[in-house]
Design a protein around this motif. Structure first.
Motif, PDB file in Angstrom:
ATOM      1  N   GLU A   1      -3.304  23.993 -29.240  1.00 42.42           N
ATOM      2  CA  GLU A   1      -2.944  22.670 -29.619  1.00 42.42           C
ATOM      3  C   GLU A   1      -1.501  22.563 -29.313  1.00 42.42           C
ATOM      4  OE1 GLU A   1      -3.271  19.124 -32.935  1.00 42.42           O
ATOM      5  OE2 GLU A   1      -4.224  21.023 -33.358  1.00 42.42           O
ATOM      6  N   ILE A   2      -1.111  21.705 -28.385  1.00 40.02           N
ATOM      7  CA  ILE A   2       0.136  21.332 -27.887  1.00 40.02           C
ATOM      8  C   ILE A   2       0.571  20.121 -27.660  1.00 40.02           C
ATOM      9  CG2 ILE A   2       1.578  21.924 -25.896  1.00 40.02           C
ATOM     10  CD1 ILE A   2      -0.763  23.860 -24.736  1.00 40.02           C
ATOM     11  N   ILE A   3       1.845  19.990 -28.118  1.00 38.76           N
ATOM     12  CA  ILE A   3       2.552  18.500 -28.321  1.00 38.76           C
ATOM     13  C   ILE A   3       3.615  18.390 -27.214  1.00 38.76           C
ATOM     14  CG2 ILE A   3       3.482  18.964 -30.258  1.00 38.76           C
ATOM     15  CD1 ILE A   3       3.267  15.973 -30.923  1.00 38.76           C
ATOM     16  N   ASP A   4       3.851  17.595 -26.531  1.00 33.65           N
ATOM     17  CA  ASP A   4       5.175  17.287 -25.645  1.00 33.65           C
ATOM     18  C   ASP A   4       5.089  15.952 -25.193  1.00 33.65           C
ATOM     19  OD1 ASP A   4       7.397  19.337 -24.043  1.00 33.65           O
ATOM     20  OD2 ASP A   4       7.030  17.263 -23.247  1.00 33.65           O
ATOM     21  N   LYS A   5       6.034  15.049 -25.223  1.00 32.42           N
ATOM     22  CA  LYS A   5       6.158  13.968 -24.701  1.00 32.42           C
ATOM     23  C   LYS A   5       6.711  13.608 -23.102  1.00 32.42           C
ATOM     24  CE  LYS A   5      10.972  12.605 -26.139  1.00 32.42           C
ATOM     25  NZ  LYS A   5      11.331  12.456 -24.665  1.00 32.42           N
ATOM     26  N   ASP A   6       7.158  14.586 -22.524  1.00 31.94           N
ATOM     27  CA  ASP A   6       7.608  14.586 -21.561  1.00 31.94           C
ATOM     28  C   ASP A   6       6.930  14.667 -20.277  1.00 31.94           C
ATOM     29  OD1 ASP A   6      10.179  14.209 -22.646  1.00 31.94           O
ATOM     30  OD2 ASP A   6      10.603  16.611 -22.661  1.00 31.94           O
ATOM     31  N   VAL A   7       7.388  14.338 -18.966  1.00 33.25           N
ATOM     32  CA  VAL A   7       6.923  14.639 -17.760  1.00 33.25           C
ATOM     33  C   VAL A   7       7.444  15.460 -16.901  1.00 33.25           C
ATOM     34  CG1 VAL A   7       5.869  12.066 -17.483  1.00 33.25           C
ATOM     35  CG2 VAL A   7       8.155  12.754 -16.424  1.00 33.25           C
ATOM     36  N   VAL A   8       6.917  16.211 -15.933  1.00 33.42           N
ATOM     37  CA  VAL A   8       7.603  17.213 -15.394  1.00 33.42           C
ATOM     38  C   VAL A   8       8.738  16.736 -14.323  1.00 33.42           C
ATOM     39  CG1 VAL A   8       7.469  19.095 -13.831  1.00 33.42           C
ATOM     40  CG2 VAL A   8       5.722  18.731 -15.536  1.00 33.42           C
ATOM     41  N   GLU A   9       9.939  17.357 -14.320  1.00 33.21           N
ATOM     42  CA  GLU A   9      10.774  16.881 -13.310  1.00 33.21           C
ATOM     43  C   GLU A   9      11.461  17.979 -12.642  1.00 33.21           C
ATOM     44  OE1 GLU A   9      14.096  15.302 -15.903  1.00 33.21           O
ATOM     45  OE2 GLU A   9      13.294  14.126 -16.892  1.00 33.21           O
ATOM     46  N   ALA A  10      12.073  17.827 -11.423  1.00 30.84           N
ATOM     47  CA  ALA A  10      12.441  18.906 -10.494  1.00 30.84           C
ATOM     48  C   ALA A  10      13.378  19.926 -11.140  1.00 30.84           C
ATOM     49  CB  ALA A  10      13.153  18.103  -9.438  1.00 30.84           C
ATOM     50  N   SER A  11      14.259  19.234 -12.063  1.00 30.23           N
ATOM     51  CA  SER A  11      15.075  20.238 -12.936  1.00 30.23           C
ATOM     52  C   SER A  11      14.638  21.302 -13.900  1.00 30.23           C
ATOM     53  CB  SER A  11      16.417  19.416 -13.631  1.00 30.23           C
ATOM     54  OG  SER A  11      15.647  18.694 -14.542  1.00 30.23           O
ATOM     55  N   ASN A  12      13.214  21.066 -14.009  1.00 31.18           N
ATOM     56  CA  ASN A  12      12.384  21.933 -15.035  1.00 31.18           C
ATOM     57  C   ASN A  12      12.020  23.153 -14.265  1.00 31.18           C
ATOM     58  OD1 ASN A  12      10.726  18.983 -16.396  1.00 31.18           O
ATOM     59  ND2 ASN A  12      12.846  19.874 -17.036  1.00 31.18           N
ATOM     60  N   LEU A  13      11.856  23.024 -12.947  1.00 32.20           N
ATOM     61  CA  LEU A  13      11.088  24.085 -12.326  1.00 32.20           C
ATOM     62  C   LEU A  13      11.530  25.412 -12.270  1.00 32.20           C
ATOM     63  CD1 LEU A  13       9.763  21.873  -9.165  1.00 32.20           C
ATOM     64  CD2 LEU A  13       8.889  22.443 -11.375  1.00 32.20           C
TER      65      LEU A  13
END
Length: 201
Positions: free
Chosen positions: A50-62
């Motif tokens: 079960e996973i919770i996170d509000k964000d979308v993927v950004e280039a700086s995450n990669l």
């Protein structure tokens, strides 16, 4: 049992795999720590998340998170779901694309054997650990794994049912860049701790 799980029996005893498969993992945060912990655990045979996170993927995450260029702009929880199911199609997932707060925590991440704290903000990290330390058998948290320092060891500290992995000092806000080597090392140590707890090693 699918082909992936059958192959795991080359390395795990049937009773070990059974224990792994019945363990539910709750993950707060699907960034550098959360996404990598989830993938490592999935490859080890864990199948209930079960996973919770509000964000979308950004280039700086990669540079450190388990996402690709094709994921940019998409919800992290949905991209992580696709990755986990590509490893094991029988993984069971409950996803929440929302912000976790202790005020809104009721009803979230219920019945988990191990809670994984994988947020990047200190306030959320503290609140998450404090909230679940009395509501789950185990809490595993990452604290201090940023930067270029290759000499400071990432340790595992135990306080009751809480396991804190990291150096406890390096922080992005202090000018330590979030880079893959130490973040993935921390995620691997977190996953290793969860496996040991599951198998009572």
């Amino acid at each position: 049992m699918n082909i992936f799980e059958n192959a795991l029996l080359r390395y795990l005893k049937p009773e070990q795999l059974a224990a792994i498969q019945k363990t539910k993992i709750g993950i707060g945060g699907a960034g550098g720590l959360g996404s990598n912990v989830a993938v490592i655990l999935a490859r080890t045979g864990f199948r209930c998340f079960e996973i919770i996170d509000k964000d979308v993927v950004e280039a700086s995450n990669l540079n450190r998170q388990h996402y690709t260029l094709a994921d940019i702009g998409k919800p992290k929880v949905e991209c992580l779901k696709r990755s986990l199911l590509s490893i094991n199609p029988d993984i069971e997932l409950t996803l929440h694309q929302q912000e976790w707060t202790k005020e809104k925590a009721s009803g979230l991440l219920q019945g988990c054997t191990v809670m994984v704290e994988a947020f990047d903000k200190a306030a959320f990290k503290f609140d998450f650990v404090e909230y679940y330390r009395t509501r789950a058998p185990y809490v595993v948290s990452g604290n201090g794994m940023a930067g270029l320092d290759v000499t400071t060891e990432l340790s595992i500290r135990k306080t009751g049912n809480i396991f804190i992995i990291g150096d406890g000092t390096t922080d992005i806000s202090d000018g330590h860049p979030p880079l893959a080597p130490r973040i993935m090392e921390c995620a691997a140590k977190m996953a290793k701790t969860i496996l040991q707890l599951t198998l009572h090693q």
